[in-house]
Design a protein around this motif. Sequence first.
Motif, PDB file in Angstrom:
ATOM      1  N   UNK A  19       0.821  -1.206   0.000  1.00 33.62           N
ATOM      2  CA  UNK A  19       0.000   0.000   0.000  1.00 33.62           C
ATOM      3  C   UNK A  19       0.852   1.251   0.000  1.00 33.62           C
ATOM      4  N   UNK A  20       1.945   1.219   0.754  1.00 31.03           N
ATOM      5  CA  UNK A  20       2.846   2.371   0.781  1.00 31.03           C
ATOM      6  C   UNK A  20       3.555   2.547  -0.561  1.00 31.03           C
ATOM      7  N   UNK A  21       4.013   1.432  -1.147  1.00 31.65           N
ATOM      8  CA  UNK A  21       4.670   1.505  -2.455  1.00 31.65           C
ATOM      9  C   UNK A  21       3.720   2.076  -3.504  1.00 31.65           C
ATOM     10  N   UNK A  22       2.499   1.563  -3.522  1.00 27.99           N
ATOM     11  CA  UNK A  22       1.509   2.026  -4.491  1.00 27.99           C
ATOM     12  C   UNK A  22       1.148   3.482  -4.289  1.00 27.99           C
ATOM     13  N   UNK A  23       0.982   3.889  -3.042  1.00 24.73           N
ATOM     14  CA  UNK A  23       0.654   5.287  -2.754  1.00 24.73           C
ATOM     15  C   UNK A  23       1.795   6.213  -3.163  1.00 24.73           C
ATOM     16  N   UNK A  24       3.024   5.829  -2.832  1.00 24.72           N
ATOM     17  CA  UNK A  24       4.185   6.641  -3.208  1.00 24.72           C
ATOM     18  C   UNK A  24       4.305   6.715  -4.731  1.00 24.72           C
ATOM     19  N   UNK A  25       4.094   5.599  -5.403  1.00 21.18           N
ATOM     20  CA  UNK A  25       4.157   5.593  -6.861  1.00 21.18           C
ATOM     21  C   UNK A  25       3.105   6.493  -7.482  1.00 21.18           C
ATOM     22  N   UNK A  26       1.897   6.456  -6.956  1.00 26.85           N
ATOM     23  CA  UNK A  26       0.828   7.314  -7.467  1.00 26.85           C
ATOM     24  C   UNK A  26       1.114   8.786  -7.243  1.00 26.85           C
ATOM     25  N   UNK A  27       1.596   9.133  -6.064  1.00 26.30           N
ATOM     26  CA  UNK A  27       1.922  10.528  -5.759  1.00 26.30           C
ATOM     27  C   UNK A  27       3.057  11.021  -6.652  1.00 26.30           C
ATOM     28  N   UNK A  28       4.092  10.198  -6.816  1.00 25.78           N
ATOM     29  CA  UNK A  28       5.210  10.606  -7.675  1.00 25.78           C
ATOM     30  C   UNK A  28       4.754  10.763  -9.125  1.00 25.78           C
ATOM     31  N   UNK A  29       3.825   9.916  -9.553  1.00 23.70           N
ATOM     32  CA  UNK A  29       3.295  10.033 -10.910  1.00 23.70           C
ATOM     33  C   UNK A  29       2.585  11.371 -11.092  1.00 23.70           C
ATOM     34  N   UNK A  30       1.831  11.768 -10.099  1.00 21.54           N
ATOM     35  CA  UNK A  30       1.141  13.061 -10.141  1.00 21.54           C
ATOM     36  C   UNK A  30       2.147  14.202 -10.285  1.00 21.54           C
TER      37      UNK A  30
END
Length: 169
Positions: free
Chosen positions: A98-109
């Motif tokens: 969940x942390x990896x996915x959240x960090x990946x999504x935020x960085x994508x933004x």
Amino acid sequence: MPSSRSLRRAGATLAAWQSPQWVAATAGAALTTVLVGVPTAVVPSPLFSRSVPVQWWNYPVLAATAVLAGLVLATFVKPPRGSRTPEDHDDPSARTVGRLGSAGGLLSLLAVGCPVCNKLVLVLLGTSGALTYWAPLQPLVAVVSLVLLAEAALRRLSTADACPVPVPR
């Protein structure tokens, strides 16, 4: 580098998915496209605009982000009765994913966003600094975000049939 065993297990999990998981993956991808694409104005809308034009690489990064985020989100959908799945609330790896996915999504933004529309970047670097320093870093940020999302998806998919060890309380 993911092992061939992890890739095979992830592929087997995807092959075993049924309608609920695929519907969730599709809905998650669509939602991610809207949540990342509209505020960054990669997806045109009357709500947001950009001072700097969308770059060619923003589109494939947004598409890959949407697909990977949709896959990760769909792994949290319980399969129909009779299928085995780990209990996510007892699985510490689910929190890490969940942390990896959240960090990946935020960085994508941050990666696909307009370099001079990001208030934090403007405060720290100013307009010329955002264009000189931040804009050239955005493709690297995009790669990091996709690697994090891919790792999250691979971890979830390759361990979908594992029985977790209960967390001591």
